[in-house]
Design a protein around this motif. Structure first.
Motif, PDB file in Angstrom:
ATOM      1  N   ALA A 178     -27.217  -4.037  14.198  1.00  0.00           N
ATOM      2  CA  ALA A 178     -27.389  -5.285  14.185  1.00  0.00           C
ATOM      3  C   ALA A 178     -26.920  -5.525  13.007  1.00  0.00           C
ATOM      4  O   ALA A 178     -26.774  -7.064  13.296  1.00  0.00           O
ATOM      5  CB  ALA A 178     -29.453  -5.103  14.704  1.00  0.00           C
ATOM      6  N   PHE A 179     -27.024  -4.952  11.954  1.00  0.00           N
ATOM      7  CA  PHE A 179     -26.092  -5.396  10.931  1.00  0.00           C
ATOM      8  C   PHE A 179     -25.117  -5.052  10.579  1.00  0.00           C
ATOM      9  O   PHE A 179     -25.402  -3.619  10.851  1.00  0.00           O
ATOM     10  CB  PHE A 179     -26.885  -5.704   9.370  1.00  0.00           C
TER      11      PHE A 179
ATOM     12  N   VAL B 178     -21.160  -5.214   8.814  1.00  0.00           N
ATOM     13  CA  VAL B 178     -19.673  -6.047   8.025  1.00  0.00           C
ATOM     14  C   VAL B 178     -19.008  -5.453   8.351  1.00  0.00           C
ATOM     15  O   VAL B 178     -18.246  -6.227   7.578  1.00  0.00           O
ATOM     16  CB  VAL B 178     -19.993  -5.759   6.407  1.00  0.00           C
TER      17      VAL B 178
ATOM     18  N   VAL C  36     -18.428  -6.279  11.276  1.00  0.00           N
ATOM     19  CA  VAL C  36     -18.087  -7.470  12.874  1.00  0.00           C
ATOM     20  C   VAL C  36     -17.113  -8.477  12.532  1.00  0.00           C
ATOM     21  O   VAL C  36     -17.098  -9.366  13.269  1.00  0.00           O
ATOM     22  CB  VAL C  36     -19.903  -8.412  12.722  1.00  0.00           C
TER      23      VAL C  36
ATOM     24  N   GLY D  15     -20.579 -12.123   3.796  1.00  0.00           N
ATOM     25  CA  GLY D  15     -20.927 -13.214   3.685  1.00  0.00           C
ATOM     26  C   GLY D  15     -22.572 -12.542   4.338  1.00  0.00           C
ATOM     27  O   GLY D  15     -23.218 -13.579   3.100  1.00  0.00           O
TER      28      GLY D  15
ATOM     29  N   LYS E 272     -24.981 -13.084  -1.281  1.00  0.00           N
ATOM     30  CA  LYS E 272     -25.624 -12.843  -2.328  1.00  0.00           C
ATOM     31  C   LYS E 272     -26.734 -12.773  -2.551  1.00  0.00           C
ATOM     32  O   LYS E 272     -27.409 -12.315  -3.907  1.00  0.00           O
ATOM     33  CB  LYS E 272     -26.241 -15.094  -1.119  1.00  0.00           C
TER      34      LYS E 272
ATOM     35  N   SER F 258     -32.854 -16.282   7.032  1.00  0.00           N
ATOM     36  CA  SER F 258     -30.929 -17.121   7.647  1.00  0.00           C
ATOM     37  C   SER F 258     -31.535 -17.653   8.720  1.00  0.00           C
ATOM     38  O   SER F 258     -33.136 -17.374   9.720  1.00  0.00           O
ATOM     39  CB  SER F 258     -31.115 -15.486   8.583  1.00  0.00           C
TER      40      SER F 258
ATOM     41  N   ARG G 236     -25.791 -23.817   9.232  1.00  0.00           N
ATOM     42  CA  ARG G 236     -24.384 -22.837  10.028  1.00  0.00           C
ATOM     43  C   ARG G 236     -24.391 -22.710  11.309  1.00  0.00           C
ATOM     44  O   ARG G 236     -25.147 -21.550  11.696  1.00  0.00           O
ATOM     45  CB  ARG G 236     -23.555 -21.213   8.688  1.00  0.00           C
TER      46      ARG G 236
ATOM     47  N   ASP H 211     -31.671  -9.727   2.554  1.00  0.00           N
ATOM     48  CA  ASP H 211     -30.488 -10.702   3.232  1.00  0.00           C
ATOM     49  C   ASP H 211     -30.448  -9.852   3.867  1.00  0.00           C
ATOM     50  O   ASP H 211     -29.973 -10.390   5.377  1.00  0.00           O
ATOM     51  CB  ASP H 211     -29.517 -10.082   1.989  1.00  0.00           C
TER      52      ASP H 211
ATOM     53  N   THR I 193     -30.261 -10.856   8.351  1.00  0.00           N
ATOM     54  CA  THR I 193     -29.321 -11.042   9.777  1.00  0.00           C
ATOM     55  C   THR I 193     -29.473 -10.271  11.000  1.00  0.00           C
ATOM     56  O   THR I 193     -29.484 -10.491  12.025  1.00  0.00           O
ATOM     57  CB  THR I 193     -28.441 -10.464   9.236  1.00  0.00           C
TER      58      THR I 193
HETATM   59  P1  ADP Z   1     -25.962 -17.956   5.021  1.00  0.00           P
HETATM   60  O1  ADP Z   1     -27.094 -17.428   4.820  1.00  0.00           O
HETATM   61  O2  ADP Z   1     -24.818 -18.140   3.992  1.00  0.00           O
HETATM   62  O3  ADP Z   1     -26.143 -18.460   6.041  1.00  0.00           O
HETATM   63  P2  ADP Z   1     -26.740 -15.472   6.346  1.00  0.00           P
HETATM   64  O4  ADP Z   1     -26.759 -14.237   4.848  1.00  0.00           O
HETATM   65  O5  ADP Z   1     -26.718 -16.227   7.429  1.00  0.00           O
HETATM   66  O6  ADP Z   1     -25.387 -16.393   5.268  1.00  0.00           O
HETATM   67  O7  ADP Z   1     -25.186 -14.632   6.643  1.00  0.00           O
HETATM   68  C1  ADP Z   1     -24.393 -15.391   7.440  1.00  0.00           C
HETATM   69  C2  ADP Z   1     -22.455 -14.268   7.603  1.00  0.00           C
HETATM   70  O8  ADP Z   1     -23.547 -13.212   8.204  1.00  0.00           O
HETATM   71  C3  ADP Z   1     -21.479 -15.026   8.458  1.00  0.00           C
HETATM   72  O9  ADP Z   1     -20.485 -15.744   8.515  1.00  0.00           O
HETATM   73  C4  ADP Z   1     -21.285 -13.873   9.394  1.00  0.00           C
HETATM   74  O10 ADP Z   1     -19.705 -13.605   7.991  1.00  0.00           O
HETATM   75  C5  ADP Z   1     -21.922 -12.317   9.028  1.00  0.00           C
HETATM   76  N1  ADP Z   1     -22.674 -11.861   9.945  1.00  0.00           N
HETATM   77  C6  ADP Z   1     -22.245 -12.452  11.634  1.00  0.00           C
HETATM   78  N2  ADP Z   1     -23.146 -11.418  11.711  1.00  0.00           N
HETATM   79  C7  ADP Z   1     -23.813 -11.046  11.899  1.00  0.00           C
HETATM   80  C8  ADP Z   1     -24.032  -9.439  11.654  1.00  0.00           C
HETATM   81  N3  ADP Z   1     -24.443  -9.301  12.896  1.00  0.00           N
HETATM   82  N4  ADP Z   1     -24.139  -7.877  10.983  1.00  0.00           N
HETATM   83  C9  ADP Z   1     -24.050  -9.275   9.190  1.00  0.00           C
HETATM   84  N5  ADP Z   1     -23.263  -9.696   9.216  1.00  0.00           N
HETATM   85  C10 ADP Z   1     -23.223 -10.239   9.522  1.00  0.00           C
END
Ligand code: ADP
Ligand code: MG
Length: 338
Positions: free
Chosen positions: A117-118, A120, A122, A176, A180, A246, A251, A289, A293
């Motif tokens: 589900a998570f 990198v 993607v 992303g 952080k 999240s 966004r 984090d 996600t």
């Molecule tokens: P933010 O806190 O800055 O909104 P998030 O922690 O929510 O960021 O992560 C957003 C980023 O995660 C997206 O810009 C994208 O690149 C990436 N992302 C989107 N879907 C997934 C996923 N299923 N697994 C890992 N990364 C993802």
């Protein structure tokens, strides 16, 4: 038909997902440091209470340098960073820094723990949806299928001498969702190595706390109501952990008037639906984090099943169905008050 383009990125403290609620002032022998700078397209605040013999200037210099470094090397859009190099030459193998090697190892471990589900890798799907939103129309089925086929954390190979290889041509990574968290964990380590026991680090809603606010009370962390701007839904009183929310309110994409999440389900290729906010408390910020996600993708039922199977990880999930807003939480999520 009128089409709206809105790959929206609303910046600013007001948009921060988690609001730090001011703690009450009490006198101790500790001194306070608090500063905010801009990294990762958001505000990063370091606040700490330290003993008089701490070398605060040198320690803080190291902290900000760490953030600067992670910000530069891990941004997929920054042409000079390792991530961009991996995305361009990964098929042939790219030697990376220790930080990038470590974060990728951790990323793959989170993918394994969350059943993919998570993920990198993607990024090709993220880019496809972003481009579609800019063009104002849904992605083509063929393009979706193609992108979905190159996605998969198992395509990341860890080779000798910190070399990363992407086994599938066209595979691309983006950090992303965890950069952080990784960065504020690293800052926490710098502070702890300098003997600082009380701190809060907030990177646009990714928060790590240790010790006590003013050396006296737990840190108050407000969780914003996902549908009522600037309205704090819950205040958590925390110490020695990290918390991340999240959500789809900072966004998101709008195509034909419909709102699409920026979190993509790597298994279907489509943006996740239903979950409008996921708050995760975990021992480290990178874990909070990654799980936040993952839970967005998994939804409340499967998401909480995962969270309840993990030690010291808790979650609060808010889902929106056509007719109702549903709030659910893991077994030991701290009882909260308004
Ligand atoms: P933010 O806190 O800055 O909104 P998030 O922690 O929510 O960021 O992560 C957003 C980023 O995660 C997206 O810009 C994208 O690149 C990436 N992302 C989107 N879907 C997934 C996923 N299923 N697994 C890992 N990364 C993802
Ligand atoms: Mg995240």
């Amino acid at each position: 038909m009128r089409k709206t383009i809105m790959p929206s990125l609303i910046k600013g403290v007001a948009a921060a997902v988690l609001l730090v609620v001011a703690g009450c002032a009490q006198r101790t022998g500790l001194q306070e440091y608090k500063q905010t700078r801009t990294y990762f397209d958001t505000f990063v605040t370091i606040q700490c209470f330290y003993a008089a013999d701490t070398d605060i200037d040198r320690t803080m210099e190291k902290c900000w340098q760490k953030l600067e470094g992670v910000n530069k090397t891990m941004n997929a859009e920054s042409p000079l960073g390792y991530v961009s190099r991996i995305n361009e030459f990964g098929f042939y193998g790219v030697q990376v820094s220790e930080d990038v090697y470590t974060i990728l190892k951790e990323a793959v471990a989170f993918s394994e723990r969350t059943g993919g589900a998570f993920d990198v890798t993607v990024y090709p799907l993220v880019r496809l949806w972003r481009t579609a939103a800019e063009a104002g129309s849904l992605p083509e089925e063929a393009a979706l299928l193609h992108a979905k086929n190159v996605v998969g954390y198992r395509h990341i190979l860890f080779e000798e001498d910190r070399t990363i290889r992407l086994e599938s041509e066209g595979a691309k990574i983006a950090l992303g969702a965890i950069a952080k968290g990784f960065a504020i964990d690293a800052v926490g380590s710098v502070l702890e190595a300098a003997g600082i026991e009380h701190y809060l680090i907030d990177a646009g809603g990714d928060i790590r706390v240790r010790g006590k606010n003013r050396g006296k009370t737990r840190w108050n962390i407000g969780i914003r109501d996902p549908r009522k701007k600037d309205h704090v839904m819950t205040v958590l009183q925390l110490t020695d952990c990290a918390v991340t929310t999240s959500g789809d309110y900072e966004r998101f994409y709008t195509i034909d008037g419909k709102r699409y999440s920026h979190i993509i389900n790597p298994l279907t290729g489509y943006p996740q639906e239903r979950v409008i906010s996921a708050t995760v408390i975990a021992p480290t910020a990178i874990a909070a984090d990654a799980y936040a996600t993952a839970v967005m993708v998994l939804g409340a039922e499967k998401g909480l099943e995962l969270i309840d199977s993990l030690d010291n990880v808790e979650a609060l999930i808010i889902e929106q169905t056509p007719d109702q807003t549903l709030t659910s939480h893991s077994q030991n999520f701290p009882t909260h008050k308004k």
